[in-house]
Design an enzyme around this catalytic site. Sequence first.
Site, PDB file in Angstrom:
ATOM      1  CG  ASN A 193      -5.538   3.337   8.282  1.00 41.52           C
ATOM      2  OD1 ASN A 193      -5.636   2.375   7.518  1.00 41.52           O
ATOM      3  ND2 ASN A 193      -5.061   4.502   7.904  1.00 41.52           N
TER       4      ASN A 193
ATOM      5  CE1 TYR B  60      -0.665   2.661  13.416  1.00 36.08           C
ATOM      6  CE2 TYR B  60      -2.670   3.587  12.467  1.00 36.08           C
ATOM      7  CZ  TYR B  60      -1.358   3.166  12.332  1.00 36.08           C
ATOM      8  OH  TYR B  60      -0.740   3.242  11.123  1.00 36.08           O
TER       9      TYR B  60
ATOM     10  NE  ARG C  43      -3.467   2.471   2.458  1.00 35.39           N
ATOM     11  CZ  ARG C  43      -3.328   3.362   3.447  1.00 35.39           C
ATOM     12  NH1 ARG C  43      -2.617   3.080   4.513  1.00 35.39           N
ATOM     13  NH2 ARG C  43      -3.932   4.531   3.383  1.00 35.39           N
TER      14      ARG C  43
ATOM     15  CG  HIS D  43      -0.935   9.000   3.414  1.00 34.92           C
ATOM     16  ND1 HIS D  43      -1.237   7.671   3.633  1.00 34.92           N
ATOM     17  CD2 HIS D  43      -0.470   9.455   4.613  1.00 34.92           C
ATOM     18  CE1 HIS D  43      -0.965   7.338   4.876  1.00 34.92           C
ATOM     19  NE2 HIS D  43      -0.497   8.413   5.493  1.00 34.92           N
TER      20      HIS D  43
ATOM     21  CD  GLU E   1      -4.883   7.538   9.452  1.00 35.88           C
ATOM     22  OE1 GLU E   1      -4.286   8.558   9.824  1.00 35.88           O
ATOM     23  OE2 GLU E   1      -4.580   6.403   9.859  1.00 35.88           O
TER      24      GLU E   1
ATOM     25  CD  GLU F 278      -2.000   3.934   7.918  1.00 36.78           C
ATOM     26  OE1 GLU F 278      -1.791   4.338   9.089  1.00 36.78           O
ATOM     27  OE2 GLU F 278      -2.081   4.691   6.936  1.00 36.78           O
TER      28      GLU F 278
HETATM   29  O1  IFM Z   1       2.242   7.483  10.158  1.00 31.15           O
HETATM   30  C1  IFM Z   1       0.861   7.530  10.252  1.00 31.15           C
HETATM   31  C2  IFM Z   1       0.230   7.383   8.888  1.00 31.15           C
HETATM   32  O2  IFM Z   1       0.702   8.328   7.987  1.00 31.15           O
HETATM   33  C3  IFM Z   1      -1.271   7.515   8.997  1.00 31.15           C
HETATM   34  N1  IFM Z   1      -1.822   6.668  10.016  1.00 31.15           N
HETATM   35  C4  IFM Z   1      -1.174   6.636  11.300  1.00 31.15           C
HETATM   36  C5  IFM Z   1       0.317   6.449  11.147  1.00 31.15           C
HETATM   37  C6  IFM Z   1       0.993   6.423  12.535  1.00 31.15           C
HETATM   38  O3  IFM Z   1       0.740   7.598  13.221  1.00 31.15           O
END
Ligand code: IFM
Length: 447
Positions: free
Chosen positions: A296, A298, A85, A129, A174, A350
């Site tokens: 994405n 986290y 990606r 992005h 995002e 992500e």
């Molecule tokens: O590095 C970033 C990415 O560009 C977008 N999503 C979160 C990642 C980590 O913060």
Amino acid sequence: MTMQRDLDMTSLKFPATFEWGAAASAFQIEGAAREDGRGPSIWDTFSHTPGKVLNDDNGDVACDHYHRWQEDLDLLASLNATAYRFSIAWPRVQPAGEGAWNERGIAFYDRLIDGMLERGLAPHMSLYHWDLPQALQDKGGWGARDTCARFADYALEMGRRFGDRLRSIATHNEPWCTAVLGHQNGQFAPGLRDAKLANQVSHHLLLSHGMALAALRASGCKTPLGIVLNQAPATPARNTPADVRAAENAYANFVRWYMEPIFLGRYPEIEGRPLPEIHDGDMALINVPLNFLGINYYTRTWASTDVPPVPAPMLMGVSDMGWENYPQGLTELLLRINQDYELPPIYITENGMANRDEVAGQRVPDHARTEYLRSHLAALSAAIAAGVDVRGYFYWSLLDNFEWNSGYAKRFGLIHVDYETQARTPKESAHWYRDFIATQRGHRKGG
Ligand code: IFM
């Protein structure tokens, strides 16, 4: 240790056609900021403004991927990955964000995409992005409705140039970050602090997504089209009405604000949040079917209204960003959105953690990242077993890279980058991921 590792690897079974990869974005890795006709982006401006980025780091050189892309693709292929990606730097292919195309910039992505295909890596491309051409920012950026039309033109041209070689095209990465971090909190480019503007920007991002899809589909583009949203479930710290309400409010602003226009054709009603300016026909443009949705993930959102707030438990550890490792949040999130909306196939576009990695001899022992990967893949597998249609997983990130306002201080990569020498060293998590993918693919390619 070996036995434990093997146990972990064989107990999970993903669908045979599942795609395995890693992700990166143009500004964070490419460097070559003034080469071959690339125009300036808002992140060049922002990072060259003293005090905006930690240590005043910038993207001028980054990981020098613009010159080292072959080595980087080789490294990804050596992990047995089947997909990559990446994103296009808009100012590299259209320096002013409108008008002339920069053929030398386009040629770079031609080489990159062909290089992926030669290595058996399916190209998943993102159009935006975060590196808006500065010339468009000078005309109002995402606050200006006209930027949506410029974005649709850009999307159309990229589809025409590259579409038949791509596995997917995502419009935005995002949009919450662009709107809130870029226009409300001032932490990201363009560094503005204006909540009303940020609200309007969120609408323009969604509108530009819809306009891009319309343009691409009208042109006959057959590439699967979608968008990438950052999402998290929200947990009330205590089971009080105030915390429960705070959690639902946070979830509404973070997740529902983007999902409902796309999947239901309307914005959710959120306490204290006005609607942006919406023109006739906007919601119909946004509310069109997607071929895929990128998620994405986290960490979760933790909602506490106590003063001082009740801290998150952090039972599974915490990343170098200060984000709680909470793998089951991935299952919770996927089950909830799968219940709330009629979803297209999902990619986890992500997922990853920053860790204080150091090279020790030829090794980078990043046990915490391996554990993060393992536990999140287990959480993903649980969601699939419960019926969520997930087609692929991309670790963030392939390489250590420019982590926006944290500069080069935060390392997310599977591959360590020495920014002095540009030497790449696969971390232990990369070896684990390589073996894991090999097991999933049912054949080992060495190591
Ligand atoms: O590095 C970033 C990415 O560009 C977008 N999503 C979160 C990642 C980590 O913060």
